[in-house]
Design a protein around this motif. Sequence first.
Motif, mmCIF file in Angstrom:
data_model
loop_
_atom_site.group_PDB
_atom_site.id
_atom_site.type_symbol
_atom_site.label_atom_id
_atom_site.label_comp_id
_atom_site.label_asym_id
_atom_site.label_seq_id
_atom_site.Cartn_x
_atom_site.Cartn_y
_atom_site.Cartn_z
ATOM 1 N N GLU A 3 97.289 27.649 76.303
ATOM 2 C CA GLU A 3 98.086 26.459 76.630
ATOM 3 C C GLU A 3 97.102 25.357 76.989
ATOM 4 O OE1 GLU A 3 101.295 26.531 76.157
ATOM 5 O OE2 GLU A 3 101.328 28.702 75.804
ATOM 6 N N PHE A 4 97.093 24.320 76.197
ATOM 7 C CA PHE A 4 96.111 23.250 76.428
ATOM 8 C C PHE A 4 96.487 22.356 77.601
ATOM 9 C CE2 PHE A 4 92.599 23.377 73.510
ATOM 10 C CZ PHE A 4 92.990 24.411 72.665
ATOM 11 N N ILE A 5 95.476 22.043 78.426
ATOM 12 C CA ILE A 5 95.650 21.171 79.593
ATOM 13 C C ILE A 5 95.352 19.729 79.170
ATOM 14 C CG2 ILE A 5 94.680 20.604 81.872
ATOM 15 C CD1 ILE A 5 94.048 23.727 82.029
ATOM 16 N N ASP A 6 94.241 19.567 78.431
ATOM 17 C CA ASP A 6 93.952 18.280 77.784
ATOM 18 C C ASP A 6 93.488 18.613 76.364
ATOM 19 O OD1 ASP A 6 91.315 19.090 77.981
ATOM 20 O OD2 ASP A 6 90.787 17.700 79.596
ATOM 21 N N ASP A 7 92.748 17.696 75.714
ATOM 22 C CA ASP A 7 92.408 17.953 74.308
ATOM 23 C C ASP A 7 91.378 19.069 74.123
ATOM 24 O OD1 ASP A 7 94.216 16.128 73.598
ATOM 25 O OD2 ASP A 7 92.810 14.613 72.849
ATOM 26 N N VAL A 8 90.668 19.455 75.187
ATOM 27 C CA VAL A 8 89.628 20.483 75.024
ATOM 28 C C VAL A 8 89.775 21.692 75.953
ATOM 29 C CG1 VAL A 8 87.859 18.932 74.107
ATOM 30 C CG2 VAL A 8 88.085 19.194 76.567
ATOM 31 N N ARG A 9 90.516 21.539 77.037
ATOM 32 C CA ARG A 9 90.597 22.631 78.007
ATOM 33 C C ARG A 9 91.956 23.336 77.899
ATOM 34 N NH1 ARG A 9 88.615 18.042 80.879
ATOM 35 N NH2 ARG A 9 86.425 18.279 81.474
ATOM 36 N N PHE A 10 91.914 24.626 78.206
ATOM 37 C CA PHE A 10 93.174 25.384 78.117
ATOM 38 C C PHE A 10 93.224 26.481 79.157
ATOM 39 C CE2 PHE A 10 90.104 27.040 74.991
ATOM 40 C CZ PHE A 10 89.991 28.358 75.406
ATOM 41 N N ILE A 11 94.414 27.026 79.378
ATOM 42 C CA ILE A 11 94.575 28.221 80.222
ATOM 43 C C ILE A 11 94.947 29.359 79.275
ATOM 44 C CG2 ILE A 11 96.946 27.469 80.828
ATOM 45 C CD1 ILE A 11 96.648 29.167 83.379
ATOM 46 N N SER A 12 94.267 30.507 79.456
ATOM 47 C CA SER A 12 94.483 31.637 78.549
ATOM 48 C C SER A 12 94.219 32.936 79.303
ATOM 49 C CB SER A 12 93.541 31.487 77.346
ATOM 50 O OG SER A 12 93.811 32.458 76.376
ATOM 51 N N ASN A 13 93.966 34.023 78.600
ATOM 52 C CA ASN A 13 93.588 35.284 79.241
ATOM 53 C C ASN A 13 92.562 35.984 78.350
ATOM 54 O OD1 ASN A 13 95.040 37.138 77.351
ATOM 55 N ND2 ASN A 13 96.769 35.940 78.109
ATOM 56 N N SER A 14 92.053 37.109 78.805
ATOM 57 C CA SER A 14 90.913 37.696 78.093
ATOM 58 C C SER A 14 91.307 38.721 77.025
ATOM 59 C CB SER A 14 89.947 38.337 79.091
ATOM 60 O OG SER A 14 90.641 39.324 79.827
ATOM 61 N N SER A 15 92.543 38.687 76.565
ATOM 62 C CA SER A 15 92.934 39.619 75.498
ATOM 63 C C SER A 15 92.163 39.302 74.208
ATOM 64 C CB SER A 15 94.441 39.499 75.246
ATOM 65 O OG SER A 15 94.766 40.176 74.065
ATOM 66 N N SER A 16 91.590 40.345 73.598
ATOM 67 C CA SER A 16 90.798 40.143 72.378
ATOM 68 C C SER A 16 91.646 40.298 71.113
ATOM 69 C CB SER A 16 89.684 41.184 72.331
ATOM 70 O OG SER A 16 90.256 42.489 72.327
ATOM 71 N N GLY A 17 92.782 40.965 71.245
ATOM 72 C CA GLY A 17 93.613 41.241 70.071
ATOM 73 C C GLY A 17 93.296 42.588 69.422
ATOM 74 N N LYS A 18 92.260 43.288 69.956
ATOM 75 C CA LYS A 18 91.799 44.553 69.331
ATOM 76 C C LYS A 18 92.898 45.602 69.215
ATOM 77 C CE LYS A 18 86.909 45.220 70.109
ATOM 78 N NZ LYS A 18 86.409 44.032 70.733
ATOM 79 N N GLN A 19 93.653 45.803 70.303
ATOM 80 C CA GLN A 19 94.660 46.872 70.292
ATOM 81 C C GLN A 19 95.754 46.580 69.257
ATOM 82 O OE1 GLN A 19 94.811 50.044 72.486
ATOM 83 N NE2 GLN A 19 95.680 50.163 70.426
ATOM 84 N N GLY A 20 96.200 45.329 69.212
ATOM 85 C CA GLY A 20 97.251 44.956 68.253
ATOM 86 C C GLY A 20 96.754 45.069 66.820
ATOM 87 N N VAL A 21 95.520 44.634 66.580
ATOM 88 C CA VAL A 21 94.964 44.717 65.225
ATOM 89 C C VAL A 21 94.862 46.199 64.821
ATOM 90 C CG1 VAL A 21 92.904 44.291 63.811
ATOM 91 C CG2 VAL A 21 93.754 42.503 65.331
ATOM 92 N N ALA A 22 94.437 47.042 65.762
ATOM 93 C CA ALA A 22 94.316 48.484 65.466
ATOM 94 C C ALA A 22 95.699 49.063 65.128
ATOM 95 C CB ALA A 22 93.703 49.217 66.649
ATOM 96 N N ILE A 23 96.727 48.626 65.825
ATOM 97 C CA ILE A 23 98.088 49.116 65.537
ATOM 98 C C ILE A 23 98.541 48.641 64.161
ATOM 99 C CG2 ILE A 23 100.526 48.747 66.198
ATOM 100 C CD1 ILE A 23 99.608 49.153 69.102
ATOM 101 N N ALA A 24 98.281 47.365 63.864
ATOM 102 C CA ALA A 24 98.670 46.822 62.550
ATOM 103 C C ALA A 24 97.963 47.597 61.433
ATOM 104 C CB ALA A 24 98.318 45.340 62.486
ATOM 105 N N HIS A 25 96.675 47.864 61.617
ATOM 106 C CA HIS A 25 95.905 48.589 60.591
ATOM 107 C C HIS A 25 96.414 50.017 60.429
ATOM 108 C CE1 HIS A 25 92.152 45.777 60.656
ATOM 109 N NE2 HIS A 25 93.176 45.286 60.002
ATOM 110 N N GLU A 26 96.654 50.678 61.528
ATOM 111 C CA GLU A 26 97.109 52.068 61.477
ATOM 112 C C GLU A 26 98.456 52.164 60.744
ATOM 113 O OE1 GLU A 26 95.096 54.442 62.269
ATOM 114 O OE2 GLU A 26 96.631 55.859 61.620
ATOM 115 N N ALA A 27 99.361 51.246 61.056
ATOM 116 C CA ALA A 27 100.678 51.257 60.390
ATOM 117 C C ALA A 27 100.501 51.012 58.888
ATOM 118 C CB ALA A 27 101.586 50.202 61.010
ATOM 119 N N ALA A 28 99.617 50.071 58.536
ATOM 120 C CA ALA A 28 99.386 49.773 57.110
ATOM 121 C C ALA A 28 98.790 50.991 56.400
ATOM 122 C CB ALA A 28 98.463 48.569 56.973
ATOM 123 N N LEU A 29 97.870 51.689 57.070
ATOM 124 C CA LEU A 29 97.256 52.874 56.457
ATOM 125 C C LEU A 29 98.301 53.960 56.202
ATOM 126 C CD1 LEU A 29 93.904 53.083 58.454
ATOM 127 C CD2 LEU A 29 94.160 52.591 56.013
#
Length: 396
Positions: free
Chosen positions: A193-219
């Motif tokens: 969520e952007f605060i101004d044009d360059v700064r944002f609030i976020s969290n440290s999720s990398s997306g690894k677990q979701g990508v692994a689930i997507a790949h496993e289902a596709a396999l």
Amino acid sequence: MKKVILGVTASISAYKAIEILREFQKRGWAVKVVMTENSTNFVSPLTFRSLSGEDVITSQFRDLKSGLEHIELCENSEALLIAPATADVIAKFSCGIADDFLSSLYLACKKPVFLAPAMNEEMLLHPATQRNLKRLKEDGVFIIEPESGYLACKEEGEGRLAEPKRIVFNVISGLGKEMKRVKVLVTAGATREFIDDVRFISNSSSGKQGVAIAHEAALMGADVLLLLSASSCEKTFVKTERFDAVDELRKRLKGRDFDIFFMTAAVGDFKPVRRFKEKIKREGKLNIEFGMTHDILKEISQKKREHQVIVAFAAEARDFIERGKKKLLEKEADILFVNPVRSGVGFSAEENEGYLIFRDGRTKRIERASKEKVSKTIIKRVLEYYKGISGGGNVL
Ligand SMILES: Cc1cc2nc3c(=O)[nH]c(=O)nc-3n(C[C@H](O)[C@H](O)[C@H](O)COP(=O)(O)O)c2cc1C
């Protein structure tokens, strides 16, 4: 042990077939290599012989034991993959010419055939090659499209052999049966969520677990769509769309059909009430007011149809099962995977662990393992649940 026949032809990228062979082996597959005579100018059959542990066939009339190998080989394998495939072999296959062992094998093969072209851009875009590829697609051959990039002719262009990992992924997912015709929707990564044009609030999720689930289902043969955060650096081999803010993810999810939905994304709970213009100057104090974001998961759960399954994800610091059960009910999901907020697992880590909690109160502990391994267990359990409620549903 599952087996694939790997046909190697005389492209400059023939050395990449070694990586393809290794990638299959890493996934527990056996590989039988067949080479065109011309390709032996690029890589020695001995290399493939040593790595595969099997004799390599390079000729129609030598290297054979029964003489019927061009018929028998495919019968004992899951698929035939030609990687790299030259313009020459593509032309021969499309016309049904069988003047060497590999082309005879192709004509006699009743198993799925995958072909990964590799050549210079002019050769690829030539009407003759395009015509031949089109004809092969019509004949039911799966074409693993080449990539754009730096070519051996020292030019940037189309025609580079697809990445070995992608080729192997395409073959195994193309053969996947357990989740064939099951529509799987996965979200992964952190919202911003952007605060101004360059700064944002976020969290440290990398997306690894979701990508692994997507790949496993596709396999396993599922029809997968992955919505991945713009901030994630994870490489994906499935159909992927990007999102950034919560509202963008919400928009992308609107009206999407699915049989199983994995809401793996770490969706922010707060967003600035207003976005500042340009870049806030470093002057005195800064007060930012935050409001709540939409509860996307709950919105989707409330519109859920009978046979759909919704899997929620949660990270908790303690009282995992208790808090997980509460969240499962709050979100009106069917299943929830809760993992600890702890160093080494979950957010941004390579490994994960936790509990799967079901609507009826059942819980299943998932031991610490790589995110790929955790995905396998999650999908296995979710699929059992899906089959249970849909009476088999779309699953074969
Ligand atoms: C150094 C070199 C690199 C080549 N690379 C390719 C290539 O990447 N793709 C291709 O279609 N042909 C390439 N060729 C041409 C093929 O080797 C040639 O068409 C050959 O007859 C193909 O034999 P095969 O299809 O029986 O393996 C290359 C030739 C040479 C000399």
